[in-house]
Design a protein around this motif. Structure first.
Motif, PDB file in Angstrom:
ATOM      1  N   PRO A  92       0.611  -1.175   0.171  1.00 28.05           N
ATOM      2  CA  PRO A  92      -0.082  -0.092   0.061  1.00 28.05           C
ATOM      3  C   PRO A  92       0.819   1.322   0.255  1.00 28.05           C
ATOM      4  CG  PRO A  92      -0.996  -1.628   1.457  1.00 28.05           C
ATOM      5  CD  PRO A  92       0.538  -2.207   0.785  1.00 28.05           C
ATOM      6  N   GLN A  93       1.910   1.405   0.794  1.00 25.30           N
ATOM      7  CA  GLN A  93       2.879   2.364   0.961  1.00 25.30           C
ATOM      8  C   GLN A  93       3.334   3.065  -0.450  1.00 25.30           C
ATOM      9  OE1 GLN A  93       2.979  -0.137   2.753  1.00 25.30           O
ATOM     10  NE2 GLN A  93       5.325  -0.874   2.605  1.00 25.30           N
ATOM     11  N   ASP A  94       4.082   1.764  -1.282  1.00 24.10           N
ATOM     12  CA  ASP A  94       4.438   1.862  -2.486  1.00 24.10           C
ATOM     13  C   ASP A  94       3.465   2.059  -3.605  1.00 24.10           C
ATOM     14  OD1 ASP A  94       6.855   1.349  -1.258  1.00 24.10           O
ATOM     15  OD2 ASP A  94       6.529  -1.023  -1.757  1.00 24.10           O
ATOM     16  N   ALA A  95       2.035   1.733  -3.551  1.00 29.14           N
ATOM     17  CA  ALA A  95       1.322   1.967  -4.381  1.00 29.14           C
ATOM     18  C   ALA A  95       0.789   3.359  -4.596  1.00 29.14           C
ATOM     19  CB  ALA A  95       0.198   0.961  -4.168  1.00 29.14           C
ATOM     20  N   GLN A  96       0.766   4.305  -3.434  1.00 26.51           N
ATOM     21  CA  GLN A  96       0.295   5.498  -3.336  1.00 26.51           C
ATOM     22  C   GLN A  96       1.485   6.611  -3.409  1.00 26.51           C
ATOM     23  OE1 GLN A  96      -3.135   4.393  -0.131  1.00 26.51           O
ATOM     24  NE2 GLN A  96      -1.781   5.823   0.305  1.00 26.51           N
ATOM     25  N   THR A  97       2.626   6.083  -3.787  1.00 24.09           N
ATOM     26  CA  THR A  97       3.674   7.228  -4.249  1.00 24.09           C
ATOM     27  C   THR A  97       3.574   7.936  -5.306  1.00 24.09           C
ATOM     28  OG1 THR A  97       5.114   5.552  -5.190  1.00 24.09           O
ATOM     29  CG2 THR A  97       5.260   5.611  -2.624  1.00 24.09           C
ATOM     30  N   TYR A  98       3.833   9.041  -5.599  1.00 22.58           N
ATOM     31  CA  TYR A  98       3.829   9.643  -6.920  1.00 22.58           C
ATOM     32  C   TYR A  98       5.172  10.391  -7.072  1.00 22.58           C
ATOM     33  CZ  TYR A  98       2.141  12.754 -10.607  1.00 22.58           C
ATOM     34  OH  TYR A  98       2.174  13.497 -11.812  1.00 22.58           O
ATOM     35  N   PRO A  99       5.773  10.218  -8.280  1.00 25.08           N
ATOM     36  CA  PRO A  99       5.319   9.439  -9.394  1.00 25.08           C
ATOM     37  C   PRO A  99       5.311   7.776  -9.141  1.00 25.08           C
ATOM     38  CG  PRO A  99       7.569  10.091  -9.644  1.00 25.08           C
ATOM     39  CD  PRO A  99       7.042  10.773  -8.707  1.00 25.08           C
ATOM     40  N   PRO A 100       4.741   7.039  -9.719  1.00 24.58           N
ATOM     41  CA  PRO A 100       4.503   5.772  -9.148  1.00 24.58           C
ATOM     42  C   PRO A 100       5.994   4.951  -9.079  1.00 24.58           C
ATOM     43  CG  PRO A 100       3.107   6.211 -10.991  1.00 24.58           C
ATOM     44  CD  PRO A 100       3.847   7.077 -10.910  1.00 24.58           C
ATOM     45  N   SER A 101       6.161   4.137  -8.099  1.00 27.75           N
ATOM     46  CA  SER A 101       7.608   3.506  -7.797  1.00 27.75           C
ATOM     47  C   SER A 101       7.381   2.211  -8.505  1.00 27.75           C
ATOM     48  CB  SER A 101       7.359   3.334  -6.267  1.00 27.75           C
ATOM     49  OG  SER A 101       8.437   2.393  -6.041  1.00 27.75           O
ATOM     50  N   TRP A 102       7.987   2.217  -9.566  1.00 28.90           N
ATOM     51  CA  TRP A 102       7.642   0.810 -10.658  1.00 28.90           C
ATOM     52  C   TRP A 102       8.572  -0.030 -10.349  1.00 28.90           C
ATOM     53  CZ3 TRP A 102       4.059   1.439 -13.987  1.00 28.90           C
ATOM     54  CH2 TRP A 102       3.577   2.634 -14.432  1.00 28.90           C
ATOM     55  N   GLY A 103       9.837   0.323  -9.601  1.00 36.07           N
ATOM     56  CA  GLY A 103      10.861  -0.641  -9.010  1.00 36.07           C
ATOM     57  C   GLY A 103      10.533  -1.436  -7.652  1.00 36.07           C
ATOM     58  N   ALA A 104       9.295  -1.012  -7.173  1.00 36.12           N
ATOM     59  CA  ALA A 104       9.293  -1.433  -5.525  1.00 36.12           C
ATOM     60  C   ALA A 104       8.914  -2.963  -5.564  1.00 36.12           C
ATOM     61  CB  ALA A 104       7.840  -0.913  -5.249  1.00 36.12           C
ATOM     62  N   PRO A 105       9.281  -3.653  -4.338  1.00 37.54           N
ATOM     63  CA  PRO A 105       9.050  -4.942  -4.344  1.00 37.54           C
ATOM     64  C   PRO A 105       7.721  -5.514  -4.596  1.00 37.54           C
ATOM     65  CG  PRO A 105      10.385  -3.909  -2.508  1.00 37.54           C
ATOM     66  CD  PRO A 105       9.972  -2.913  -3.312  1.00 37.54           C
ATOM     67  N   LEU A 106       7.424  -6.626  -5.183  1.00 38.53           N
ATOM     68  CA  LEU A 106       6.239  -7.171  -5.470  1.00 38.53           C
ATOM     69  C   LEU A 106       5.895  -8.046  -4.486  1.00 38.53           C
ATOM     70  CD1 LEU A 106       6.503  -8.405  -9.372  1.00 38.53           C
ATOM     71  CD2 LEU A 106       5.971  -5.829  -8.284  1.00 38.53           C
ATOM     72  N   THR A 107       4.509  -8.063  -4.135  1.00 37.80           N
ATOM     73  CA  THR A 107       3.906  -9.108  -3.181  1.00 37.80           C
ATOM     74  C   THR A 107       2.397  -9.271  -3.573  1.00 37.80           C
ATOM     75  OG1 THR A 107       3.075  -8.967  -0.751  1.00 37.80           O
ATOM     76  CG2 THR A 107       3.072  -6.962  -1.707  1.00 37.80           C
ATOM     77  N   LEU A 108       2.026 -10.436  -2.957  1.00 33.71           N
ATOM     78  CA  LEU A 108       0.555 -10.843  -3.274  1.00 33.71           C
ATOM     79  C   LEU A 108      -0.473 -10.582  -2.193  1.00 33.71           C
ATOM     80  CD1 LEU A 108       1.348 -14.299  -4.949  1.00 33.71           C
ATOM     81  CD2 LEU A 108       0.512 -12.188  -6.167  1.00 33.71           C
TER      82      LEU A 108
END
Length: 278
Positions: free
Chosen positions: A40-56
Motif C-alpha cells: 500500500p505505501q508503494d502503490a500511493q507514491t507519486y510518481p509511481p514506484s515502478w521498481g518497488a518490491p512485489l507482493t501478493l
C-alpha cells in the motif's frame, strides 16, 4: 506516389497504428496489475514506484479480511451464468422463428427488441426498486438480478442470434422436415450445432454484460446478493484510498472476463463474422 508504393506504405502503417492503439489500451491494465502487486505505501507514491518490491498480500487480504470478496464473486458467477443460460434458452427459439420461419413484419419485431435497449438503465431504477422492495418484498436477492440481467441481455441476444441463424442453409432444415424431424429436434440437433460459433459469441457478450453490471446490483443489493463490481466499489473510502487493494480487487474481477475471452476468442471471431454482411 504510385499505387504500388501507397499499398506498401499502408501494409506497414496500418499494423503499426493497430499496435500503438493496442498499447494505449493495455497500459492502464498493466498499471492496474502492477499496482495490485505493490505494498500500500508503494502503490500511493507519486510518481509511481515502478521498481518497488512485489507482493501478493493485497490479494490475500481480499479473501482473509473481515469482509471477504468470496461471497461477492460467488454471486457474480451465479447471476452471470444463470442469466446467460436463460437468455440463450429464450433467444435461440425467438431468433429461429424470426430467421428460419419469419413472421409478417419481422423487421418491426426486431426493431422492438432493439428499441428496449434505447431506454437508459437509470430511468428504470426507481420503479424496479419500488417493485422489488414493496410489491414482491425481495430486496437483496440474486433472483432479482438474474431476471433483470436476462431481460437486459435478451434483446441484443435475439438480434445477434437472428443474424447467425439466417446463415443456416434452408435446404438442411427442409431435408430434416421431410424426414419427419420436429421443430424442437431441428433446433437442437441441426440448427444449434451449425450456429455454435454464434451461440458462443452471444453467450460471451451476455456474460460480460452481466458480470460487469453495477448500477442495478448497487441499488438492489446490500450484503447477501452483493456482486463483485459492487464489492470493489466499497474499497473506495472517503477517509483514505486503498489504492493497492482497489487495484487487486479490480484485477480479480477482470480475470474471469479476460480468461473467457481468450478461451473463446476463435469462437468469438468466427461467430461475429458468421452474421456479417457478405
Amino acid at each position: 506516389m504510385n499505387t504500388w508504393n501507397r499499398q506498401r506504405v499502408a501494409k506497414i502503417a496500418i499494423p503499426i497504428a493497430a499496435w500503438l492503439v493496442g498499447i494505449i489500451f493495455v497500459i492502464p491494465i498493466l498499471y492496474m496489475v502492477l499496482t495490485s502487486l505493490h505494498a500500500p505505501q508503494d502503490a500511493q507514491t507519486y510518481p509511481p514506484s515502478w521498481g518497488a518490491p512485489l507482493t501478493l498480500d493485497n490479494y490475500g487480504g481480499l479473501f482473509t479480511s473481515a469482509n471477504p470478496i468470496t461471497p461477492a464473486l460467488i454471486n457474480s458467477v451465479i447471476t452471470s451464468v444463470l442469466s446467460t443460460l436463460l437468455v440463450l434458452a429464450l433467444a435461440i427459439p425467438a431468433a429461429y422463428a424470426l430467421a428460419i420461419k419469419p413472421v409478417k413484419k419481422w423487421s418491426d419485431a426486431m426493431f422492438f427488441f432493439l428499441s428496449t435497449k434505447m431506454l437508459p438503465m437509470v430511468a428504470g431504477i426507481l420503479p424496479i426498486y419500488l417493485f422489488t422492495t414493496q410489491v414482491i418484498n425481495m430486496p437483496d436477492n440474486v433472483i432479482i438480478l438474474i431476471l433483470l440481467y436476462t431481460a437486459m441481455n435478451l434483446p441484443i441476444a435475439v438480434w445477434m442470434m437472428r443474424s447467425f441463424l439466417a446463415e443456416v442453409p434452408p435446404a438442411i432444415i427442409e431435408a430434416a422436415s421431410i424426414d419427419g424431424a420436429s421443430t424442437l429436434r431441428i433446433l437442437t440437433r441441426i440448427v444449434a450445432p451449425i450456429s455454435m460459433p454464434g451461440v458462443a459469441a452471444t453467450s460471451l457478450i451476455c456474460f460480460i454484460f452481466a458480470w460487469n453490471e453495477q448500477l442495478y446490483a448497487k441499488v438492489l443489493t446490500s450484503v447477501a446478493a452483493q456482486t463483485g463490481p459492487v464489492f470493489v466499489n466499497t474499497l473506495i473510502q472517503t477517509e483514505h484510498a486503498y489504492l493497492a487493494e482497489l487495484a487487486a480487487g479490480a484485477t480479480l474481477i477482470s480475470l474471469p472476463v479476460l480468461i473467457a475471452g481468450f478461451a473463446a476468442q476463435d469462437k468469438l471471431v468466427q461467430g461475429l463474422s458468421l452474421g456479417a454482411v457478405k
